[in-house]
Design an enzyme around this catalytic site. Structure first.
Site, PDB file in Angstrom:
ATOM      1  N   ASP A   1    -107.325 -58.985  16.439  1.00  0.00           N
ATOM      2  CA  ASP A   1    -106.655 -59.465  15.421  1.00  0.00           C
ATOM      3  C   ASP A   1    -106.076 -61.110  15.247  1.00  0.00           C
ATOM      4  O   ASP A   1    -104.955 -61.157  14.831  1.00  0.00           O
ATOM      5  CB  ASP A   1    -105.522 -58.541  14.860  1.00  0.00           C
TER       6      ASP A   1
ATOM      7  N   ALA B   1     -93.360 -62.232   7.421  1.00  0.00           N
ATOM      8  CA  ALA B   1     -93.624 -61.013   7.200  1.00  0.00           C
ATOM      9  C   ALA B   1     -95.093 -60.671   7.211  1.00  0.00           C
ATOM     10  O   ALA B   1     -95.820 -61.391   6.838  1.00  0.00           O
ATOM     11  CB  ALA B   1     -93.004 -60.736   5.805  1.00  0.00           C
TER      12      ALA B   1
ATOM     13  N   LEU C   1     -97.485 -54.721   8.176  1.00  0.00           N
ATOM     14  CA  LEU C   1     -96.859 -53.689   8.851  1.00  0.00           C
ATOM     15  C   LEU C   1     -95.485 -53.886   9.204  1.00  0.00           C
ATOM     16  O   LEU C   1     -94.921 -52.797   9.926  1.00  0.00           O
ATOM     17  CB  LEU C   1     -97.864 -53.176  10.013  1.00  0.00           C
TER      18      LEU C   1
END
Length: 601
Positions: free
Chosen positions: A379, A225, A228
């Site tokens: 990222d 998880a 987003l």
């Protein structure tokens, strides 16, 4: 659906009056929707004031104060409450039509406003106290920690975009005090999980069909998880293929506009009370990048582009999961799994050389920055990269795969900027400060007065190291020196400077920070030398290609004068290439001899 609470004209009149009317009049002027928030803010502020008053009555807190500190604190609280109330009304009025659950929207907004009021008031009160430098540093550090913990709680409770923001802030150790960055580290792994029922409902809404019409198996619990989205393992009914299904948290669409408004309001309010710390550029970048990250069709296209680009460089062991199909909030990919990059025990047990992992990461991300037409993944934190053993490549090749996930945040670097960026790094590595000054101006628009600060920010090193030898290993004294410099006023200049540089440079800075953090977590033996030689190699390749373009503009490369220029340019590139090869041979020899860390003087 939450309706607009007041008209635009009434809102402007109300907020204008809030600045000077008494508490009773303010409560009558504000519409009913904002009173619960006012009550929440007032109650928390009163409890905080009571705790501060209790602490000042104890013998251990006999710190002298300025004579008018209490009246100023009351005026500050009034201004803060008025600002928070007005901001709340503005955001709810703007986002009301897009929010389905008014009470939850009110809660989210109230948490942000209350924490903002308490943190600003706390900080202003500490600034008013008179104490010596050592006591001031201790009190401010304690204040930073209190504010960071309050903020962490709000980020965790609101989730989604706020956790994404916290993850970004935790990596900004060159900009924020350590009390903030270390407090936010748990957000890297502490992300919300949406219920299986909400995922089924979202699938039904977005596709018009049932989840089980397409999948024969679908794990109710996610294997991972993020802020987003979350990922589930599944099996496609028609083909029997095992896949990973990335699904967006259903609540994000409901609150994304409100949350972005809250983020923008928070940074604009901080700028109002602390104008020297302007972080509005951060909320502006979120407003641009977040809509793209929330559209998984953009992520699918980024993944396809990256896979196609690196398919031409088979020596790099990069794996991009194949995209099977994508919709705005659902992405189905081939299942590619591995271990986290910080699982050092796994790498050691499988005979994976951490130095080679570090070097491979450097090559992959330098290729993304300096490769012609390469897309840049902005990222690359620890949760987005996995590693697995792969001994099938043969002798001399890496015995592992690096799997890159989450392709939502990408940028393309313009050719001119990429070339200036390469020249800037070559100047830094060579220790040529005049050239560094020139190319820092070309890359970031930073003048002579702040080029040293920018060079320190982009390298993560103290200026005394940058100006002498960037390849020296970092030691604790350097980190302490940088922290002291930030506390003594350098932080203000850094924040203001970052607000002026192009957004693409901010994202490159973020990528640098994250990859540097990944490399430090690997605890390699080689120090920074190999990393900078790899960087220099990609920079020289970029400069060499630029030189070839310039030579072609003067005619054929085979024309004797041009051929001489080509040879000179190639020898410059070869020099760096041979330095890297020689160093890597030395690393391999030391590894065979069982020697540990490589120091560079």
């Amino acid at each position: 659906m939450l309706k607009r609470t007041i008209s635009s004209a009434r809102f402007l009149n109300t907020t204008a009056l809030l600045g000077w009317t008494c508490a009773r009049c303010r409560s009558q002027l504000l519409p009913p929707l904002s009173r619960p928030i006012q009550t929440l803010i007032r109650a928390r502020a009163q409890r905080a004031a009571a705790r501060r008053h209790a602490s000042t009555t104890t013998p251990s807190a006999t710190i002298p104060k300025m004579g008018r500190s209490k009246p100023r604190s009351r005026r500050t609280a009034i201004v803060l409450l008025a600002s928070a109330g007005g901001g709340i009304l503005a955001m709810l009025a703007a986002a009301g039509e897009d929010v389905k659950n008014g009470y939850e929207a009110l809660e989210r907004t109230g948490r942000v406003a209350a924490a903002l009021v308490l943190c600003i008031n706390d900080t202003l009160n500490e600034r008013e106290k008179i104490q010596d430098d050592e006591e001031k540093e201790r009190l401010l550090s304690a204040c930073h920690k209190r504010c960071a913990l309050r903020t962490l709680k709000v980020l965790e409770q609101n989730g989604g975009i706020f956790i994404k923001l916290g993850q970004h802030l935790s990596a900004m150790n060159y900009l924020l005090p350590p009390e903030w960055t270390t407090t936010f580290i748990p957000l890297q792994d502490k992300c919300p999980v949406s219920s299986f029922e909400s995922i089924e409902e979202m699938f039904r809404t977005d596709t018009g069909g049932e989840l089980w019409d397409y999948f024969s198996e679908f794990s109710p619990e996610p294997i991972g998880a993020a802020s987003l989205a979350q990922v589930h393992l599944a099996t496609i009914k028609e083909t029997g293929q095992k896949v990973a299904v990335k699904v967006q948290h259903p609540s994000l669409e409901q609150f994304s506009k409100l949350d972005m408004s809250l983020t923008s309001f928070t940074f604009s309010t901080l700028k109002r009370f602390f104008p020297e710390y302007d972080l509005e550029w951060l909320s502006s970048e979120i407003e641009v990048s977040l809509p793209k990250e929330l559209d998984f069709r953009c992520e699918a296209e980024n993944a396809r582009r990256t896979k196609e680009y690196f398919s031409r460089i088979p020596e790099l062991p990069l794996v991009i999961p194949d995209v099977i199909w994508a919709q705005k909030r659902i992405l189905v990919m081939k299942c590619e799994t591995g271990k986290r990059l910080d699982d050092l025990a796994y790498m050691d047990a499988e005979g994976i050389d951490r130095d080679e992992v570090s070097a491979t990461l450097a090559r992959i991300f330098n290729e993304m920055i300096f490769g012609d037409g390469a897309p840049l993944h902005c990222d690359p934190h620890g949760g987005n990269i996995a590693i697995r053993k792969n001994a099938s490549r043969g002798l001399g090749r890496p015995n592992f795969d690096l799997i890159l996930y989450d392709h939502g945040l990408y940028r393309d670097i313009p050719t001119d900027l990429r070339r200036s960026y390469a020249k800037m790094w070559l100047a830094i590595i060579d220790g040529d400060m005049e050239r560094t000054k020139k190319y820092v101006g070309e890359v970031a628009g930073v003048g002579e007065d702040k080029f040293q600060l920018f060079a320190s920010a982009i390298t993560g090193r103290d200026w005394s190291v940058v100006s002498s030898s960037i390849m020296k290993p970092k030691d604790p004294s350097e980190q302490k020196s940088m922290s002291t410099a930030l506390q003594e006023g350098l932080l203000v200049d850094l924040v203001q400077m970052l607000g002026q540089v192009p957004r693409i440079i901010l994202l490159i800075l973020k990528t640098n920070d994250l990859t540097r953090s990944l490399d430090e977590n690997l605890q390699t033996r080689q120090g920074p030398v190999r990393q900078f030689l790899i960087l220099a190699r990609y920079c020289m390749r970029t400069v060499f290609r630029e030189q070839l373009d310039e030579i072609r503009a003067h005619g054929s490369l085979c024309w004797p004068p041009n051929a001489i220029r080509v040879l000179a340019a190639w020898l410059g590139f070869l020099r760096v290439e041979m330095q890297l090869r020689a160093f890597e041979m030395w690393v391999g020899l030391r590894r065979l001899l069982g020697l540990r860390r490589i120091e560079f003087v």
